[in-house]
Design a protein around this motif. Structure first.
Motif, mmCIF file in Angstrom:
data_model
loop_
_atom_site.group_PDB
_atom_site.id
_atom_site.type_symbol
_atom_site.label_atom_id
_atom_site.label_comp_id
_atom_site.label_asym_id
_atom_site.label_seq_id
_atom_site.Cartn_x
_atom_site.Cartn_y
_atom_site.Cartn_z
ATOM 1 N N GLU A 42 0.690 -1.274 0.015
ATOM 2 C CA GLU A 42 -0.250 -0.101 0.006
ATOM 3 C C GLU A 42 0.793 1.155 -0.045
ATOM 4 O OE1 GLU A 42 -0.458 -2.599 1.985
ATOM 5 O OE2 GLU A 42 -2.255 -3.304 1.203
ATOM 6 N N LEU A 43 1.959 1.309 0.864
ATOM 7 C CA LEU A 43 2.868 2.484 0.925
ATOM 8 C C LEU A 43 3.746 2.524 -0.373
ATOM 9 C CD1 LEU A 43 3.898 4.746 2.532
ATOM 10 C CD2 LEU A 43 5.403 3.435 3.720
ATOM 11 N N GLU B 261 1.554 4.399 -2.699
ATOM 12 C CA GLU B 261 1.370 5.549 -2.341
ATOM 13 C C GLU B 261 2.468 6.443 -2.712
ATOM 14 O OE1 GLU B 261 0.097 6.183 1.818
ATOM 15 O OE2 GLU B 261 0.889 8.128 1.672
ATOM 16 N N HIS C 271 3.141 6.874 -6.601
ATOM 17 C CA HIS C 271 2.008 7.958 -7.304
ATOM 18 C C HIS C 271 2.767 9.260 -6.917
ATOM 19 C CE1 HIS C 271 -1.546 9.807 -8.194
ATOM 20 N NE2 HIS C 271 -1.543 10.296 -7.168
ATOM 21 N N ARG C 272 3.116 9.484 -5.581
ATOM 22 C CA ARG C 272 3.741 10.578 -5.012
ATOM 23 C C ARG C 272 5.025 11.114 -5.871
ATOM 24 N NH1 ARG C 272 4.029 10.470 1.265
ATOM 25 N NH2 ARG C 272 6.341 10.486 1.323
ATOM 26 N N ASP D 222 10.141 10.122 2.419
ATOM 27 C CA ASP D 222 9.661 8.735 2.013
ATOM 28 C C ASP D 222 10.306 7.794 3.012
ATOM 29 O OD1 ASP D 222 8.521 10.187 -0.071
ATOM 30 O OD2 ASP D 222 10.143 9.362 -1.558
ATOM 31 N N ASP E 85 8.606 7.908 6.431
ATOM 32 C CA ASP E 85 7.323 7.303 6.198
ATOM 33 C C ASP E 85 7.311 5.849 6.253
ATOM 34 O OD1 ASP E 85 5.788 9.933 6.174
ATOM 35 O OD2 ASP E 85 5.541 9.813 3.736
#
Ligand code: ADE
Ligand code: ZN
Length: 334
Positions: A24-25, A28, A31-32, A73, A76
Motif C-alpha cells: 500500500e505504501l 502511495e 504515485h507521489r 519517504d 514514512d
C-alpha cells in the motif's frame, strides 16, 4: 500462547527497513514520486511475492525500493514499521538499511539516514521504543563500492552503530569484505554479517574470524557443522534467526523442519526476527507464533528468545538488566 506472545516485551535485531515497505505504501510513494511500477494494485504486488530462493526475492525487493526518493519517504517507511513495533510490543529495535540501493540511483546518503533517524528519534520520544541503526554493504557489489559507502558513513558515525553485510550470499563470501570491515572497526563501528542463510557453515566461521562480528544474521546452516554448533553455544555467539523468511525463501521446507527450537534447546543464543516483514508475511509476533505453534514452545522458552535478544543487542548494560527483569517479571505473572 498467542496472548502470551502479544504482550511479551520483545527486541528485534534483524530487520531491513526497505523490507518493511508494504504494498500500500509502495503504491502511495510511486504515485507521489511519479515512479512507474509494474503492478496495477497492492493485491497484484502481494500475488507476485512467490519466491524460490534468496535471489528471486532480492530481484523484486530492490525493484520495490525504487519508490523511495525523498527524506520524507524514508521517514514514512520507518514510521510505519515503528507503529508495527508498538502493536507487537517491540521495545527496542536495531534496523538495517542498504545505502547502496539508494545511492546507486542518485539518492544522497544523508537523505536516507536523515529520514530514517528522524522517525527513530520520534519513536524514542513518543512511543518509548529505543533503537540503533546498522548500515549494510551489498555483497554482490565490489569492495571499492563498499569502501566508498564506508567513507560516506563517517560523518554520520553518531547515528550508525555498526556495519553489516547482506544481499546474495552465494559467490560473495565474507573474505571479499575483510579489508572493508577492518577499516570500519578502525573507525569505531561494530560489525555484524549475514552468514549461513543459504551459504555454508564456513561462511559463519569466516564472518566471526575475518569480520569480527558481534553476531551472525541468520546462521541457521551452522547445523551442517557440529563443531561450529558447539562453539556458538560455548561462546554464546548470537544468531538473529528469521523463521518466516527462511520458509518463504525455502531455506527450510516447513516450520516444523526449522532448526530454531533445536538450537535454542542446545543452548545457543538464538533470537527471533522478521527480516523483511512486508515480503514474508509477518512481523515479530507472527514469527514468534509460527515458531511456538510448530515446536510446542513453553512460555519460558519464548521468554528466552527475548532474553537472548536483549543480551545480543547493543543496548547499554544497565538498560539490558532492567529489560531482562521486565521479561522475567512478565513471564512469571502470565
Ligand atoms: N536483504 C534483505 N533481506 C535479506 C536476506 N534475507 N538475506 C540477504 N540479504 C537480504
Ligand atoms: Zn536479512
Amino acid at each position: 500462547m498467542n496472548e502470551f506472545v502479544r504482550q511479551l516485551p520483545k527486541v528485534e535485531l534483524h530487520l531491513h527497513i526497505e523490507g518493511s515497505l508494504e504494498p500500500e505504501l509502495m503504491f502511495e510513494l510511486a504515485h507521489r514520486n511519479h515512479i512507474e511500477i509494474p503492478f496495477n494494485s497492492p493485491e497484484e504486488v502481494k500475488q507476485a511475492y512467490q519466491f524460490s530462493n534468496l535471489q528471486s526475492f532480492l530481484d523484486i525487493y530492490y525493484q520495490g525500493a525504487n519508490v523511495l526518493v525523498h527524506e520524507q519517504d524514508f521517514f514514512d517507511l520507518t514510521w510505519a514499521y515503528l507503529m508495527r513495533c508498538r502493536e507487537d510490543n517491540v521495545v527496542h529495535t536495531e534496523i538495517f538499511f542498504d545505502p547502496q540501493t539508494h545511492t546507486e540511483r542518485g539518492i544522497a546518503f544523508e537523505t536516507v539516514v536523515n529520514g530514517i533517524t528522524r522517525a527513530l528519534d520520534k519513536a524514542n520520544h513518543e512511543l518509548n521504543i529505543s533503537s540503533q541503526l546498522i548500515m549494510c554493504f551489498l555483497r554482490h557489489l565490489d569492495e571499492a563500492s563498499a569502501f566508498q559507502t564506508l567513507q560516506q558513513a563517517i560523518p554520520f558515525k553518531d547515528k550508525i552503530i555498526a556495519v553489516g553485510l547482506d544481499s546474495s550470499e552465494q559467490g560473495h563470501p565474507p573474505e571479499k569484505f575483510a579489508r572493508v570491515f577492518e577499516k570500519a572497526i578502525e573507525e569505531g563501528f561494530l560489525t555484524v554479517a549475514h552468514a549461513g542463510e543459504e551459504g555454508s557453515a564456513q561462511n559463519i566461521w569466516d564472518a566471526i574470524e575475518l569480520l569480527k562480528t558481534s553476531r551472525i544474521d541468520h546462521g541457521v546452516r551452522c547445523s551442517d557443522d557440529p563443531h561450529l554448533v558447539e562453539t556458538l553455544a560455548q561462546q554464546q555467539v548470537p544468531l538473529t534467526v528469521c523463521p518466516l523468511s527462511n520458509i518463504k525463501l525455502k531455506v527450510f521446507e516447513t516450520m516444523e523442519q526449522h532448526n530454531i527450537a533445536e538450537l535454542l534447546r542446545a543452548g545457543l543464543c538464538v533470537t527471533i526476527n522478521s527480516d523483511d516483514p512486508a515480503y514474508f508475511g509477518g512481523y515479530m509476533n507472527d514469527n514468534f507464533n509460527a515458531v511456538a505453534n510448530a515446536h510446542q514452545l513453553s512460555k519460558k522458552e519464548l521468554a528466552q528468545f527475548s532474553i537472548n535478544a536483549i543480551n545480543a543487542s547493543f543496548i547499554a548494560p544497565q538498560a539490558k538488566e532492567d529489560l531482562i527483569s521486565s521479561v522475567w517479571q512478565y513471564t512469571e505473572s502470565h
